[in-house]
Design a protein around this motif. Structure first.
Motif, PDB file in Angstrom:
ATOM      1  N   SER A 172       0.833  -1.212   0.000  1.00  0.00           N
ATOM      2  CA  SER A 172       0.000   0.000   0.000  1.00  0.00           C
ATOM      3  C   SER A 172       0.867   1.262   0.000  1.00  0.00           C
ATOM      4  O   SER A 172       0.495   2.271  -0.566  1.00  0.00           O
ATOM      5  CB  SER A 172      -0.945   0.004   1.188  1.00  0.00           C
ATOM      6  OG  SER A 172      -0.197   0.052   2.389  1.00  0.00           O
ATOM      7  N   PHE A 173       2.036   1.227   0.635  1.00  0.00           N
ATOM      8  CA  PHE A 173       2.949   2.372   0.620  1.00  0.00           C
ATOM      9  C   PHE A 173       3.621   2.524  -0.731  1.00  0.00           C
ATOM     10  O   PHE A 173       3.902   3.620  -1.174  1.00  0.00           O
ATOM     11  CB  PHE A 173       4.009   2.240   1.702  1.00  0.00           C
ATOM     12  CG  PHE A 173       3.496   2.489   3.092  1.00  0.00           C
ATOM     13  CD1 PHE A 173       2.523   3.429   3.339  1.00  0.00           C
ATOM     14  CD2 PHE A 173       4.003   1.776   4.164  1.00  0.00           C
ATOM     15  CE1 PHE A 173       2.055   3.654   4.608  1.00  0.00           C
ATOM     16  CE2 PHE A 173       3.534   1.991   5.441  1.00  0.00           C
ATOM     17  CZ  PHE A 173       2.556   2.934   5.669  1.00  0.00           C
ATOM     18  N   GLU A 174       3.899   1.463  -1.423  1.00  0.00           N
ATOM     19  CA  GLU A 174       4.547   1.536  -2.726  1.00  0.00           C
ATOM     20  C   GLU A 174       3.629   2.193  -3.759  1.00  0.00           C
ATOM     21  O   GLU A 174       4.092   2.894  -4.649  1.00  0.00           O
ATOM     22  CB  GLU A 174       4.954   0.147  -3.212  1.00  0.00           C
ATOM     23  CG  GLU A 174       6.161  -0.389  -2.491  1.00  0.00           C
ATOM     24  CD  GLU A 174       6.569  -1.759  -2.996  1.00  0.00           C
ATOM     25  OE1 GLU A 174       5.889  -2.297  -3.894  1.00  0.00           O
ATOM     26  OE2 GLU A 174       7.558  -2.284  -2.482  1.00  0.00           O
TER      27      GLU A 174
ATOM     28  N   GLY B  25       5.188   9.322  -4.902  1.00  0.00           N
ATOM     29  CA  GLY B  25       5.011  10.498  -5.750  1.00  0.00           C
ATOM     30  C   GLY B  25       3.669  11.197  -5.604  1.00  0.00           C
ATOM     31  O   GLY B  25       3.508  12.311  -6.069  1.00  0.00           O
ATOM     32  N   SER B  26       2.700  10.592  -5.006  1.00  0.00           N
ATOM     33  CA  SER B  26       1.385  11.239  -4.897  1.00  0.00           C
ATOM     34  C   SER B  26       1.423  12.434  -3.944  1.00  0.00           C
ATOM     35  O   SER B  26       0.677  13.388  -4.117  1.00  0.00           O
ATOM     36  CB  SER B  26       0.324  10.234  -4.460  1.00  0.00           C
ATOM     37  OG  SER B  26       0.600   9.776  -3.145  1.00  0.00           O
ATOM     38  N   THR B  27       2.296  12.400  -2.963  1.00  0.00           N
ATOM     39  CA  THR B  27       2.405  13.521  -2.030  1.00  0.00           C
ATOM     40  C   THR B  27       2.895  14.780  -2.749  1.00  0.00           C
ATOM     41  O   THR B  27       2.412  15.877  -2.495  1.00  0.00           O
ATOM     42  CB  THR B  27       3.376  13.161  -0.885  1.00  0.00           C
ATOM     43  OG1 THR B  27       2.944  11.953  -0.293  1.00  0.00           O
ATOM     44  CG2 THR B  27       3.429  14.255   0.142  1.00  0.00           C
ATOM     45  N   ILE B  28       3.832  14.621  -3.664  1.00  0.00           N
ATOM     46  CA  ILE B  28       4.344  15.760  -4.419  1.00  0.00           C
ATOM     47  C   ILE B  28       3.243  16.348  -5.291  1.00  0.00           C
ATOM     48  O   ILE B  28       3.080  17.571  -5.374  1.00  0.00           O
ATOM     49  CB  ILE B  28       5.555  15.341  -5.271  1.00  0.00           C
ATOM     50  CG1 ILE B  28       6.716  14.981  -4.356  1.00  0.00           C
ATOM     51  CG2 ILE B  28       5.953  16.435  -6.238  1.00  0.00           C
ATOM     52  CD1 ILE B  28       7.911  14.420  -5.067  1.00  0.00           C
ATOM     53  N   ILE B  29       2.466  15.497  -5.923  1.00  0.00           N
ATOM     54  CA  ILE B  29       1.373  15.968  -6.782  1.00  0.00           C
ATOM     55  C   ILE B  29       0.341  16.731  -5.967  1.00  0.00           C
ATOM     56  O   ILE B  29      -0.112  17.809  -6.354  1.00  0.00           O
ATOM     57  CB  ILE B  29       0.738  14.791  -7.550  1.00  0.00           C
ATOM     58  CG1 ILE B  29       1.757  14.219  -8.537  1.00  0.00           C
ATOM     59  CG2 ILE B  29      -0.527  15.234  -8.269  1.00  0.00           C
ATOM     60  CD1 ILE B  29       1.307  12.943  -9.203  1.00  0.00           C
TER      61      ILE B  29
END
Length: 177
Positions: free
Chosen positions: A30-32, A36-40
């Motif tokens: 689930s972490f993998e 990159g979603s946090t940056i978006i």
């Protein structure tokens, strides 16, 4: 020393640390998926806040400009009122009402007493005065039966270089002959 290491692996990070070999384990799947979603999300939030900031800045700038226009408009109106008082004073205080010009026409002395020049007020406001007259207008309600009608106009303009506003005041005076 061994006891503290076992305590750490057992109570602090059992999820990421393999207790048998004391190496970091692979994070759960689930972490993998979230790489990159946090940056978006951070970029999207930054763009939304930037848009709100620009919109608020434009609104404040528009309000300041509108208040400046209202302020200059009020000054122009007061300058026009001052000019009108000057024109009324010259009409009311003039004692000679009629005079003859060189060709025998009857002229009104009072209207010629109104200054036709431009007067500067402050450093950025000015007003112009004008006077028009209609002689011997029939008015049955007055004892003489005729009146002179003066139309006085005072136009003021205030110009700061960036903004220009103007106001006009028109007054009609009826005076019995």
């Amino acid at each position: 020393m061994t006891n503290s290491f076992q305590y750490y692996t057992r109570y602090i990070s059992p999820m990421f640390l393999n207790t048998s070999r004391a190496k970091w384990r692979k994070p759960p799947p689930s972490f993998e998926k979230q790489n990159g979603s946090t940056i978006i999300v951070a970029v999207i939030i930054s763009l939304v806040l930037l848009g709100l900031g620009i919109g608020l800045s434009n609104q404040i700038s528009s309000n300041v400009r509108q208040q400046s226009i209202e302020y200059l408009g009020a000054q122009a109106y007061l300058a026009a009122q001052s000019g009108m008082e000057l024109a009324l004073q010259s009409v009311v205080q003039s004692t000679e009402t009629r005079m003859q010009d060189g060709s025998g026409n009857t002229l009104n002395k009072k209207c010629s007493a109104v200054p036709q020049v431009q007067v500067n007020l402050f450093t950025y406001c000015r007003f112009n005065l004008s006077c028009a007259i209609e002689n011997d207008v029939v008015e049955p309600e007055v004892p003489a039966g005729v009146v002179d009608i003066y139309q006085l106009e005072s136009t003021a303009a205030c110009d700061t270089g960036q903004l220009t506003t103007s106001r006009s005041v028109v007054v009609e005076v009826r005076q019995e002959n």
